[in-house]
Design a protein around this motif. Structure first.
Motif, PDB file in Angstrom:
ATOM      1  N   GLU A  74     -44.719 -37.718-121.724  1.00 24.03           N
ATOM      2  CA  GLU A  74     -43.853 -38.524-122.596  1.00 24.03           C
ATOM      3  C   GLU A  74     -42.690 -37.652-123.055  1.00 24.03           C
ATOM      4  O   GLU A  74     -42.899 -36.505-123.454  1.00 24.03           O
ATOM      5  N   ILE A  75     -41.491 -38.235-123.005  1.00 20.51           N
ATOM      6  CA  ILE A  75     -40.301 -37.470-123.414  1.00 20.51           C
ATOM      7  C   ILE A  75     -39.528 -38.293-124.439  1.00 20.51           C
ATOM      8  O   ILE A  75     -39.153 -39.433-124.164  1.00 20.51           O
ATOM      9  N   ASP A  76     -39.302 -37.687-125.593  1.00 21.46           N
ATOM     10  CA  ASP A  76     -38.531 -38.363-126.636  1.00 21.46           C
ATOM     11  C   ASP A  76     -37.157 -37.704-126.706  1.00 21.46           C
ATOM     12  O   ASP A  76     -37.029 -36.544-127.103  1.00 21.46           O
ATOM     13  N   ALA A  77     -36.126 -38.475-126.331  1.00 22.00           N
ATOM     14  CA  ALA A  77     -34.784 -37.900-126.220  1.00 22.00           C
ATOM     15  C   ALA A  77     -33.949 -38.115-127.475  1.00 22.00           C
ATOM     16  O   ALA A  77     -32.805 -37.668-127.545  1.00 22.00           O
ATOM     17  N   ARG A  78     -34.510 -38.804-128.463  1.00 19.52           N
ATOM     18  CA  ARG A  78     -33.677 -39.194-129.609  1.00 19.52           C
ATOM     19  C   ARG A  78     -33.192 -38.003-130.434  1.00 19.52           C
ATOM     20  O   ARG A  78     -32.237 -38.117-131.183  1.00 19.52           O
ATOM     21  N   THR A  79     -33.850 -36.848-130.264  1.00 15.99           N
ATOM     22  CA  THR A  79     -33.469 -35.686-131.073  1.00 15.99           C
ATOM     23  C   THR A  79     -32.596 -34.689-130.305  1.00 15.99           C
ATOM     24  O   THR A  79     -32.374 -33.570-130.779  1.00 15.99           O
ATOM     25  N   VAL A  80     -32.091 -35.073-129.134  1.00 21.12           N
ATOM     26  CA  VAL A  80     -31.236 -34.145-128.361  1.00 21.12           C
ATOM     27  C   VAL A  80     -30.004 -33.790-129.198  1.00 21.12           C
ATOM     28  O   VAL A  80     -29.288 -34.668-129.670  1.00 21.12           O
ATOM     29  N   ASN A  81     -29.792 -32.482-129.393  1.00 19.81           N
ATOM     30  CA  ASN A  81     -28.680 -32.074-130.266  1.00 19.81           C
ATOM     31  C   ASN A  81     -27.966 -30.817-129.776  1.00 19.81           C
ATOM     32  O   ASN A  81     -27.060 -30.324-130.403  1.00 19.81           O
ATOM     33  N   ASN A  82     -28.422 -30.289-128.640  1.00 21.14           N
ATOM     34  CA  ASN A  82     -27.816 -29.044-128.154  1.00 21.14           C
ATOM     35  C   ASN A  82     -27.210 -29.294-126.775  1.00 21.14           C
ATOM     36  O   ASN A  82     -27.888 -29.812-125.892  1.00 21.14           O
ATOM     37  N   HIS A  83     -25.947 -28.922-126.583  1.00 22.45           N
ATOM     38  CA  HIS A  83     -25.283 -29.219-125.311  1.00 22.45           C
ATOM     39  C   HIS A  83     -25.265 -28.021-124.363  1.00 22.45           C
ATOM     40  O   HIS A  83     -24.745 -28.107-123.266  1.00 22.45           O
TER      41      HIS A  83
END
Ligand code: EPU
Length: 439
Positions: A74-83
């Protein structure tokens, strides 16, 4: 921890094994999950190092993930914050460049350290960069060590790829799904693994379809929901075990293999006198008598996959006569040949295009064609794996050779094959793994 395999060869492989999920689909689907607004569930994910690295990379970008069983993540992408993709990930896999599109959609920017080559060729990313630029992405270099990508909003365009690159097609599809308007990708790759990714993106909300002559058409949309999706089976693994069955004069049922995605492989297998039987849940491969030589070349789908080539090269050492392999995808795919020759194979490499047509490597001085004379008995040896697919070819050659071989470089093989030892043992192979620092 690195170690080596010990392989006792000289007897037929018989039995049944279940093929794992495809590395080359799973990696891209993990990346695509970062576009979704929620928790994506991917099933049939292979337990291999490349997947582990790609998941860690998701973590570095701010996503969270967890395995819920051996093959489901399971992958939760809602917290992606680093580019920024940390430099340590470049060089170890090809996936960092694919993260650019999800990062552009989420954060408007991405930074990826320059990606080097590997033992099968230089593997540049110019098609990715050119295509992204055509979608309105601004691309810069920082100190020649990283590419910086920036775009407030991507804009659909008509892109014509110079070559049907798998990675560039996937990257541009993932970029186009959230771009403004329509994108047409011409001369694109159409591998089954790409169809698997496209299926997932469509389930997420993308509008995307395939037109004749290698064309993808994508209408940009804005909302992408999280989905539960299955990774397809690994047709590289399936074909590799098929080659093993024939080379050891055995009989192996590969559960999960599907004829549709392996048609070219099956044709070539039949030409050399190998036998296969299509069953409801897999394909049975068996040796039926002397193998014949063949003239063949690798190509993009629906051609003969370049990743099928090294095990098939090892198999052709057991065919009676002179076979020809023309490799048209990678400049340096024949890195496995020297080792096979040291084991007794008779293989000669040439820079000529020995296939029915010229390829991108014509007059470029790459040894990309081979003449393989068989049947040659192989001798066991101490082998050092240079890359993933050569690794399988070495294990296979050791299984053909009577006696015990030792094979170093297990880490290469673990990048792409899940529970390889277990699968080999299921079909009666005498194979063991020894940790380097074991007592
Ligand atoms: N190429 C360029 N410029 C680019 C991109 C590719 O010149 O910008 C060249 C490459 O150097 C190569 C050819 O085009 O000579 C094909 O490369 P492609 O982009 O199609 O390959 P990829 O996406 O980097 C994937 C698989 C490879 C598989 C190839 C071809 C993954 C993670 N990797 O690589 O798999 O060989 O497609 O089917 O999907 C493997 O699994 O062992 C493996 C190497």
């Amino acid at each position: 921890m690195s170690g080596y395999y010990t392989v006792g060869g000289g007897r037929p492989l018989n039995g049944s094994l279940k093929v794992s999920g495809a590395k080359n689909a799973a990696l891209k689907m993990i990346v695509a999950s970062l576009i979704a607004d929620g928790v994506t569930t991917l099933r049939n994910v292979p337990n291999i190092t490349d997947v582990e690295i790609t998941l860690k990379l998701c973590g570095e970008l701010g996503a969270t993930y967890r395995w819920t069983d051996d093959t489901t993540v399971e992958i939760d992408a809602r917290t992606v914050n680093n580019h920024v993709i940390p430099v340590k990930y470049s060089g170890s896999t090809r996936t960092p460049i694919l993260f650019v599109s999800p990062l552009l959609h989420r954060l408007g920017k991405a930074e990826v350290a320059t990606i080097g080559g590997c033992s099968i060729g230089p593997r540049p990313i110019n098609y990715h960069i050119e295509g992204l630029k055509q979608l309105g992405v601004h691309v810069d270099m920082t100190g020649k060590t990283a590419y910086c990508f920036q775009a407030d909003r991507l804009k659909g365009n008509i892109i014509s790829l110079e070559y049907p690159s798998v990675g560039a097609t996937e990257n541009l599809i993932m970029a186009a799904v959230a771009a403004e308007g329509r994108t047409v990708i011409q001369n694109a790759a159409i591998e089954p693994e790409i169809l698997n990714l496209v299926g997932m993106l469509q389930a997420m909300g993308a509008i995307i379809y395939q037109d004749v002559n290698r064309v993808w058409i994508i209408e940009g949309t804005k909302k992408f929901r999280a989905v539960e999706y299955d990774v397809m089976y690994d047709r590289i693994e399936a074909a590799s075990f098929a080659a093993c069955a024939l080379a050891t004069k055995g009989d192996v049922f590969v559960e999960g293999a599907i004829q549709r995605d392996m048609a070219t492989f099956l044709d070539v297998l039949r030409k050399i006198g190998g036998s296969f039987d299509i069953k409801p849940h897999g394909i049975r491969f068996s040796y039926e008598g002397e193998l014949k030589p063949v003239n063949m070349e690798t190509d993009v789908h629906p051609g003969f996959m370049t990743d099928w080539h090294p095990p098939f090269g090892a198999l052709l050492t057991q065919a009676n006569g002179i076979s020809v392999i023309h490799e048209t995808v990678y400049e340096s795919r024949f890195g496995y040949v020297e080792t096979l020759v040291s084991m007794g194979a008779r293989i000669q490499l040439t820079t000529d295009c020995l296939g029915s047509r010229e390829c991108r490597f014509t007059n470029k001085n790459y040894k990309h064609s081979a003449l393989i004379a068989g049947v040659t008995p192989l001798r066991p040896g101490t082998l050092h794996i240079p890359d993933l697919r050569a690794g399988f070819a070495y294990i296979m050659s050791a299984l053909i050779a009577e006696g015990e071989s030792r094979i170093y470089g297990t880490e290469f093989v673990k990048r792409g094959y899940s529970d390889l030892i277990g699968k080999f043992r299921a079909i009666g192979a005498d194979i063991d793994e020894v940790e380097e620092n074991a007592d």
